[in-house]
Design a protein around this motif. Structure first.
Motif, mmCIF file in Angstrom:
data_model
loop_
_atom_site.group_PDB
_atom_site.id
_atom_site.type_symbol
_atom_site.label_atom_id
_atom_site.label_comp_id
_atom_site.label_asym_id
_atom_site.label_seq_id
_atom_site.Cartn_x
_atom_site.Cartn_y
_atom_site.Cartn_z
ATOM 1 N N PHE A 77 0.838 -1.193 0.000
ATOM 2 C CA PHE A 77 0.000 0.000 0.000
ATOM 3 C C PHE A 77 0.875 1.246 0.000
ATOM 4 O O PHE A 77 2.077 1.163 0.236
ATOM 5 C CB PHE A 77 -1.005 0.029 1.164
ATOM 6 C CG PHE A 77 -0.399 0.007 2.522
ATOM 7 C CD1 PHE A 77 -0.099 1.180 3.189
ATOM 8 C CD2 PHE A 77 -0.156 -1.198 3.169
ATOM 9 C CE1 PHE A 77 0.454 1.160 4.456
ATOM 10 C CE2 PHE A 77 0.391 -1.230 4.431
ATOM 11 C CZ PHE A 77 0.695 -0.047 5.076
ATOM 12 N N LEU A 79 1.224 5.022 1.662
ATOM 13 C CA LEU A 79 0.841 6.010 2.665
ATOM 14 C C LEU A 79 0.851 7.368 1.975
ATOM 15 O O LEU A 79 1.842 7.714 1.323
ATOM 16 C CB LEU A 79 1.864 6.062 3.793
ATOM 17 C CG LEU A 79 1.923 4.923 4.771
ATOM 18 C CD1 LEU A 79 3.161 5.066 5.651
ATOM 19 C CD2 LEU A 79 0.679 4.904 5.630
ATOM 20 N N ARG A 88 -8.838 13.748 2.252
ATOM 21 C CA ARG A 88 -9.014 12.526 1.467
ATOM 22 C C ARG A 88 -8.409 12.708 0.080
ATOM 23 O O ARG A 88 -8.643 13.718 -0.578
ATOM 24 C CB ARG A 88 -10.495 12.164 1.338
ATOM 25 C CG ARG A 88 -11.142 11.876 2.657
ATOM 26 C CD ARG A 88 -10.751 10.513 3.134
ATOM 27 N NE ARG A 88 -11.231 10.317 4.492
ATOM 28 C CZ ARG A 88 -10.645 9.556 5.370
ATOM 29 N NH1 ARG A 88 -9.551 8.915 5.052
ATOM 30 N NH2 ARG A 88 -11.129 9.419 6.570
ATOM 31 N N GLY A 103 -3.126 -0.883 -1.836
ATOM 32 C CA GLY A 103 -3.984 -0.147 -0.918
ATOM 33 C C GLY A 103 -3.530 1.291 -0.759
ATOM 34 O O GLY A 103 -2.398 1.648 -1.114
ATOM 35 N N GLU A 105 -3.558 4.458 2.184
ATOM 36 C CA GLU A 105 -3.815 4.931 3.545
ATOM 37 C C GLU A 105 -3.462 6.402 3.588
ATOM 38 O O GLU A 105 -2.307 6.761 3.362
ATOM 39 C CB GLU A 105 -2.967 4.167 4.569
ATOM 40 C CG GLU A 105 -3.316 2.706 4.689
ATOM 41 C CD GLU A 105 -4.686 2.459 5.299
ATOM 42 O OE1 GLU A 105 -5.165 3.293 6.103
ATOM 43 O OE2 GLU A 105 -5.288 1.425 4.961
ATOM 44 N N ALA A 112 1.835 10.101 8.954
ATOM 45 C CA ALA A 112 2.324 9.207 7.901
ATOM 46 C C ALA A 112 3.822 8.941 8.059
ATOM 47 O O ALA A 112 4.280 7.817 7.868
ATOM 48 C CB ALA A 112 2.027 9.801 6.526
#
Length: 135
Positions: A77, A79, A88, A103, A105, A112
């Motif tokens: 994923f 970050l 968002r 993914g 995040e 982060a």
């Protein structure tokens, strides 16, 4: 000051984040950016083996092309540090990365950077895009 006081203990102990997995680790914050080893970055791309200065687009314009160097190695994923606060990322970007089985995040950039260190310490194969702290 008594030898068991918090100040005396702090003077004696230094805690360093251990990086068992190798690769770059954010060691602190420098102005509106990040410190990796002896280099300060305003905005940063991180992969398991390198840290690179980044000129990010406006967050609303973030797309796969802007993250190209990160997703080429097919991380678990990505970050996305969205600056001083959580914003968002574009839904089109999230959908495109998820279609590649990557993914996403999102969190503020300080969180982060901390998450990066923890997850890399666990040996996770991840990537990160960190917007400046004043963004």
């Amino acid at each position: 000051m008594p030898s068991g006081s918090p100040r005396a203990i702090a003077d004696v102990m230094r805690m360093e984040r251990e990086n068992r997995a190798g690769g770059p680790i954010v060691r602190g914050f420098a102005g509106n950016g990040f410190r990796v080893e002896d280099t300060a970055y305003r905005a940063l791309l991180l992969t398991v083996d390198r840290a690179t200065e980044w000129s990010p687009p406006a967050l609303a314009d973030l797309d796969e092309a802007a993250l190209g160097p990160l997703i080429a190695d097919q991380p678990e994923f990505v970050l996305i540090g969205t600056g001083a606060t959580l914003v968002r990322p574009p839904q089109a970007l999230v959908a495109a990365l998820e279609a590649r089985e990557i993914g996403v995040e999102a969190m503020d950039s300080r969180a982060a950077a901390r998450a990066w260190g923890v997850l890399r310490g666990e040996g996770r194969r991840i990537a990160a895009a960190l917007y400046p702290l004043d963004a």
